[in-house]
Design a protein around this motif. Structure first.
Motif, PDB file in Angstrom:
ATOM      1  N   GLU A 317      13.401  16.565   3.021  1.00 40.75           N
ATOM      2  CA  GLU A 317      12.272  16.819   2.143  1.00 40.75           C
ATOM      3  C   GLU A 317      11.659  15.983   1.618  1.00 40.75           C
ATOM      4  OE1 GLU A 317      13.412  20.559  -0.114  1.00 40.75           O
ATOM      5  OE2 GLU A 317      14.275  21.468   1.730  1.00 40.75           O
ATOM      6  N   GLU A 318      12.181  14.701   1.437  1.00 40.72           N
ATOM      7  CA  GLU A 318      11.512  13.599   0.627  1.00 40.72           C
ATOM      8  C   GLU A 318      12.113  12.430   1.124  1.00 40.72           C
ATOM      9  OE1 GLU A 318      11.793  14.192  -3.423  1.00 40.72           O
ATOM     10  OE2 GLU A 318      14.012  14.240  -3.580  1.00 40.72           O
ATOM     11  N   PHE A 319      11.519  11.188   0.751  1.00 37.46           N
ATOM     12  CA  PHE A 319      12.345  10.172   0.435  1.00 37.46           C
ATOM     13  C   PHE A 319      12.476   9.869  -0.913  1.00 37.46           C
ATOM     14  CE2 PHE A 319      11.978   5.032   0.253  1.00 37.46           C
ATOM     15  CZ  PHE A 319      13.231   4.962   0.985  1.00 37.46           C
ATOM     16  N   PRO A 320      13.835  10.048  -1.244  1.00 36.54           N
ATOM     17  CA  PRO A 320      14.234   9.944  -2.786  1.00 36.54           C
ATOM     18  C   PRO A 320      14.128   8.628  -3.261  1.00 36.54           C
ATOM     19  CG  PRO A 320      16.200  10.462  -1.655  1.00 36.54           C
ATOM     20  CD  PRO A 320      14.857  10.136  -0.412  1.00 36.54           C
ATOM     21  N   HIS A 321      13.054   7.777  -3.393  1.00 35.36           N
ATOM     22  CA  HIS A 321      13.125   6.503  -3.989  1.00 35.36           C
ATOM     23  C   HIS A 321      11.683   6.215  -4.424  1.00 35.36           C
ATOM     24  CE1 HIS A 321      14.139   2.257  -4.032  1.00 35.36           C
ATOM     25  NE2 HIS A 321      13.117   2.314  -3.567  1.00 35.36           N
ATOM     26  N   GLY A 322      11.523   5.399  -5.559  1.00 39.70           N
ATOM     27  CA  GLY A 322      10.237   4.968  -5.885  1.00 39.70           C
ATOM     28  C   GLY A 322      10.324   4.334  -7.110  1.00 39.70           C
ATOM     29  N   PHE A 323       9.087   3.538  -7.466  1.00 37.58           N
ATOM     30  CA  PHE A 323       9.084   2.696  -8.662  1.00 37.58           C
ATOM     31  C   PHE A 323       7.794   3.394  -9.558  1.00 37.58           C
ATOM     32  CE2 PHE A 323      10.980   0.255  -5.501  1.00 37.58           C
ATOM     33  CZ  PHE A 323      12.217  -0.338  -6.252  1.00 37.58           C
ATOM     34  N   THR A 324       7.605   3.421 -10.573  1.00 34.16           N
ATOM     35  CA  THR A 324       6.676   3.828 -11.545  1.00 34.16           C
ATOM     36  C   THR A 324       5.305   3.325 -11.208  1.00 34.16           C
ATOM     37  OG1 THR A 324       8.190   4.681 -13.131  1.00 34.16           O
ATOM     38  CG2 THR A 324       5.762   4.475 -13.884  1.00 34.16           C
ATOM     39  N   ALA A 325       5.278   2.049 -11.224  1.00 31.52           N
ATOM     40  CA  ALA A 325       4.255   1.271 -10.913  1.00 31.52           C
ATOM     41  C   ALA A 325       4.065   0.911  -9.567  1.00 31.52           C
ATOM     42  CB  ALA A 325       4.342  -0.019 -11.984  1.00 31.52           C
ATOM     43  N   GLY A 326       4.640   1.415  -8.715  1.00 32.14           N
ATOM     44  CA  GLY A 326       4.480   0.937  -7.144  1.00 32.14           C
ATOM     45  C   GLY A 326       3.228   1.737  -6.680  1.00 32.14           C
ATOM     46  N   GLY A 327       2.293   0.839  -6.135  1.00 28.90           N
ATOM     47  CA  GLY A 327       1.206   1.396  -5.665  1.00 28.90           C
ATOM     48  C   GLY A 327       0.045   1.347  -6.682  1.00 28.90           C
ATOM     49  N   ASN A 328       0.177   0.665  -7.754  1.00 29.06           N
ATOM     50  CA  ASN A 328      -0.566   0.861  -8.933  1.00 29.06           C
ATOM     51  C   ASN A 328      -2.020   0.611  -8.485  1.00 29.06           C
ATOM     52  OD1 ASN A 328      -2.038  -0.617 -11.450  1.00 29.06           O
ATOM     53  ND2 ASN A 328      -0.548   0.491 -12.545  1.00 29.06           N
ATOM     54  N   PRO A 329      -3.025   1.326  -9.269  1.00 25.46           N
ATOM     55  CA  PRO A 329      -4.363   1.140  -8.654  1.00 25.46           C
ATOM     56  C   PRO A 329      -4.994  -0.111  -9.018  1.00 25.46           C
ATOM     57  CG  PRO A 329      -4.312   2.872 -10.236  1.00 25.46           C
ATOM     58  CD  PRO A 329      -3.064   2.451  -9.866  1.00 25.46           C
ATOM     59  N   LEU A 330      -4.610  -0.854 -10.073  1.00 25.74           N
ATOM     60  CA  LEU A 330      -4.985  -2.040 -10.746  1.00 25.74           C
ATOM     61  C   LEU A 330      -4.690  -3.131  -9.585  1.00 25.74           C
ATOM     62  CD1 LEU A 330      -6.626  -3.123 -12.889  1.00 25.74           C
ATOM     63  CD2 LEU A 330      -4.527  -3.633 -14.118  1.00 25.74           C
ATOM     64  N   GLY A 331      -3.231  -2.995  -9.260  1.00 30.29           N
ATOM     65  CA  GLY A 331      -2.811  -4.182  -8.312  1.00 30.29           C
ATOM     66  C   GLY A 331      -3.367  -4.181  -7.065  1.00 30.29           C
ATOM     67  N   SER A 332      -3.497  -2.550  -6.735  1.00 26.01           N
ATOM     68  CA  SER A 332      -4.392  -2.491  -5.196  1.00 26.01           C
ATOM     69  C   SER A 332      -5.651  -3.032  -5.243  1.00 26.01           C
ATOM     70  CB  SER A 332      -4.166  -1.061  -4.964  1.00 26.01           C
ATOM     71  OG  SER A 332      -2.883  -0.278  -4.964  1.00 26.01           O
ATOM     72  N   ALA A 333      -6.534  -2.769  -6.305  1.00 24.20           N
ATOM     73  CA  ALA A 333      -7.601  -3.329  -6.368  1.00 24.20           C
ATOM     74  C   ALA A 333      -7.584  -4.963  -6.359  1.00 24.20           C
ATOM     75  CB  ALA A 333      -8.452  -2.736  -7.486  1.00 24.20           C
ATOM     76  N   VAL A 334      -6.782  -5.506  -7.121  1.00 25.12           N
ATOM     77  CA  VAL A 334      -6.639  -6.901  -6.756  1.00 25.12           C
ATOM     78  C   VAL A 334      -6.342  -7.371  -5.531  1.00 25.12           C
ATOM     79  CG1 VAL A 334      -5.279  -8.978  -7.895  1.00 25.12           C
ATOM     80  CG2 VAL A 334      -6.073  -7.237  -9.445  1.00 25.12           C
ATOM     81  N   ALA A 335      -5.275  -6.476  -5.184  1.00 25.03           N
ATOM     82  CA  ALA A 335      -4.870  -7.237  -3.721  1.00 25.03           C
ATOM     83  C   ALA A 335      -5.949  -6.979  -2.518  1.00 25.03           C
ATOM     84  CB  ALA A 335      -3.803  -6.155  -3.188  1.00 25.03           C
ATOM     85  N   LEU A 336      -6.576  -6.101  -2.753  1.00 17.77           N
ATOM     86  CA  LEU A 336      -7.926  -5.863  -1.704  1.00 17.77           C
ATOM     87  C   LEU A 336      -8.918  -7.010  -1.799  1.00 17.77           C
ATOM     88  CD1 LEU A 336      -8.834  -2.021  -1.989  1.00 17.77           C
ATOM     89  CD2 LEU A 336      -8.241  -3.393   0.252  1.00 17.77           C
ATOM     90  N   LYS A 337      -9.180  -7.368  -3.184  1.00 14.15           N
ATOM     91  CA  LYS A 337      -9.890  -8.579  -3.273  1.00 14.15           C
ATOM     92  C   LYS A 337      -9.089  -9.986  -2.845  1.00 14.15           C
ATOM     93  CE  LYS A 337     -13.510 -10.647  -4.727  1.00 14.15           C
ATOM     94  NZ  LYS A 337     -14.836 -10.424  -4.002  1.00 14.15           N
ATOM     95  N   ALA A 338      -7.793 -10.238  -3.338  1.00 13.37           N
ATOM     96  CA  ALA A 338      -7.160 -11.401  -2.801  1.00 13.37           C
ATOM     97  C   ALA A 338      -7.238 -11.513  -1.330  1.00 13.37           C
ATOM     98  CB  ALA A 338      -5.890 -11.246  -3.254  1.00 13.37           C
ATOM     99  N   LEU A 339      -7.171 -10.168  -0.455  1.00 10.31           N
ATOM    100  CA  LEU A 339      -6.979 -10.397   0.755  1.00 10.31           C
ATOM    101  C   LEU A 339      -8.434 -10.611   1.510  1.00 10.31           C
ATOM    102  CD1 LEU A 339      -4.736  -7.507   1.787  1.00 10.31           C
ATOM    103  CD2 LEU A 339      -4.188  -9.854   1.484  1.00 10.31           C
ATOM    104  N   ASP A 340      -9.422 -10.167   0.718  1.00 15.18           N
ATOM    105  CA  ASP A 340     -10.828 -10.351   1.050  1.00 15.18           C
ATOM    106  C   ASP A 340     -11.082 -11.742   0.888  1.00 15.18           C
ATOM    107  OD1 ASP A 340     -13.609  -9.675   1.560  1.00 15.18           O
ATOM    108  OD2 ASP A 340     -13.884 -10.405  -0.371  1.00 15.18           O
TER     109      ASP A 340
END
Length: 456
Positions: A317-340
């Protein structure tokens, strides 16, 4: 000069900061270096002194320390949507866009991405993924993890157990079930007269014997860095991955590529897995994913592992694991720019362009009387110091030669990293050929002075 006196920044650090992975004798003698800002590939301390950072921070500040595009990406995302999680089926739009980008950049035809805050957590997460997968598949005994001697996979309890470094004995690690296979360091471990291909074949035979001894049906997976980074920049011997991959497939053992250091261009290819034809089932990424501007780790699941893990998670019913800040939108935006930036501003192209100059400089250090081997690929390299070139006998550890070289280089305005009896370099991807020349000029001068100081 001991700077930690009075109410200085150095003294305030000594009274309030507990440092990890730091030679405490050096720290107590010289004090810390407290930094205020960076420009390009240089950082500046509280006294205004400039240092060329030849290790990109910790392999990750590949676009320099004040890239305006990355700074603006942080500010723009912070104004719009600064933080959220990726639990319960809710996720930021930037995180979805980043996931699409990572899968597209990966060697996989398709897949999915799982986010963490670091490479350690990402490797730790894959261990849990494998354990859950095998348990749900009716093989709960498949829990053993194979890594290699001199591997580095992180500092959580599980990933420290995976890390094949002696210092983890301080914690009573590794835990049972974490197995260390041979290190593919041809220069150090080859037998007399053995070619690189013969060495790789021998290591493959040893791996199969290890699998049979432990029981193939007890092994959950094998983790490999395409180039062993914190082990001292050890590229694999010729044919190594081509030799071990069929064996892992034969016994149904997933291969996980730890690309925390080698991912996103460090070797001159987007992935170390591509450079060395690793053919992994999943990739672990971190560090360069945000060019060091935000803490982030990612697990990129290849199609087979993705499908299998999705199926068992649906059953549970789920993958019972995770981190509060995992996939943080701020980090995601920075990563998109870094890869660009990596793709459109020529950073990967620059790695390829200046790498020959870097490797030539590295090889020039190998001409030193007490340099046993220079090794590297792309913009990562090391020079191994020895007491005798012919026998490869190590220097007396009490001399602390690599630590002395790093300390004296620091005084001259160069940051490099001592690892065992090696000096390790991993400069930012924006480094110029002139800066590479300057870096090696300082190192040659430093090595000469240090060996004179210790009477060699």
């Amino acid at each position: 000069m001991n700077k930690h006196v009075g109410n200085s920044w150095e003294q305030r650090d000594m009274e309030s900061v507990f440092h990890g992975f730091t030679d405490l004798e050096t720290l107590n003698k010289n004090g810390p270096v407290v930094l205020t800002h960076g420009e390009g590939i240089h950082v500046f301390d509280v006294h205004g002194k400039s240092y060329m950072d030849a290790n990109s921070g910790l392999w990750n500040n590949v676009a320099g320390f004040n890239h305006p595009g990355l700074i603006e990406a942080i500010c723009e995302q912070a104004r719009r949507f600064p933080g959220y999680h990726a639990f319960f089926g809710r996720v930021a739009d930037t995180t979805v866009a980043l996931s699409e980008k990572l899968v597209k950049l990966s060697p996989f035809e398709r897949g999915k991405v799982y986010y963490t805050n670091s490479g350690s957590e990402a490797n730790d997460t894959v261990v849990k993924m494998l354990w859950m997968l095998h348990r749900r598949n009716g093989q709960p005994q498949r829990r053993k993890i194979i890594t290699r001697v001199n591997a580095y996979h992180g500092v959580t309890v599980a990933t420290a157990s995976m890390t094949g470094k002696a210092y983890n004995a301080e914690f009573g690690l590794p835990l049972p079930g974490f197995i260390h296979a041979d290190c593919p360091h041809y220069w150090r471990f080859a037998k007399p007269g053995e070619s690189e291909l013969e060495f790789s074949q021998r290591l493959a035979r040893n791996l199969e014997e290890l699998i049979i001894k432990e029981g193939a049906d007890t092994i959950a997976g094998m983790f490999c860095e395409p180039v062993q980074g914190a082990g001292g920049v050890i590229p694999p011997s010729e044919g190594y991955f081509q030799a071990i991959r069929p064996i892992l497939r034969k016994y149904g053992i997933p291969l996980i590529a730890d690309e925390v250091i080698t991912g996103f261009g460090r070797t001159g290819e987007m992935w170390g897995s591509v450079k060395y034809d690793v053919q992994p089932d999943a990739i672990v990424a971190s560090k360069c994913i945000t060019a060091g501007y935000f803490p982030m780790g990612a697990v990129i699941l290849g199609p087979d592992l993705c499908d299998a893990l999705t199926r068992v998670s649906e059953e549970a019913e789920e993958f019972p694991h995770g981190f509060t800040a995992g996939g943080n939108p701020l980090g995601s935006a920075v990563a998109l720019k870094a890869l660009d930036i990596l793709e459109t501003e020529g950073l990967l192209e620059n790695v390829r362009r200046v790498s020959p100059r870097f490797l030539a400089g590295l090889n020039s250090l190998a001409e030193h009387k007490y340099a046993g081997e220079a090794r590297g690929v792309g913009l990562m390299g090391a020079v191994e110091l020895v007491a005798d070139k012919k026998t490869k006998a190590p220097l007396d550890g009490k001399l602390q030669v690599s630590e002395r070289i790093a300390n004296k280089a620091l005084q001259k305005g160069l940051i490099c990293r001592p690892l065992g009896q090696a000096i390790v370099l991993g400069p930012p991807f924006i480094i110029t050929e002139a800066q590479i020349d300057e870096m090696f000029d300082i190192l040659r001068e430093t090595m000469a002075e240090v060996f004179a100081d210790v009477g060699l």
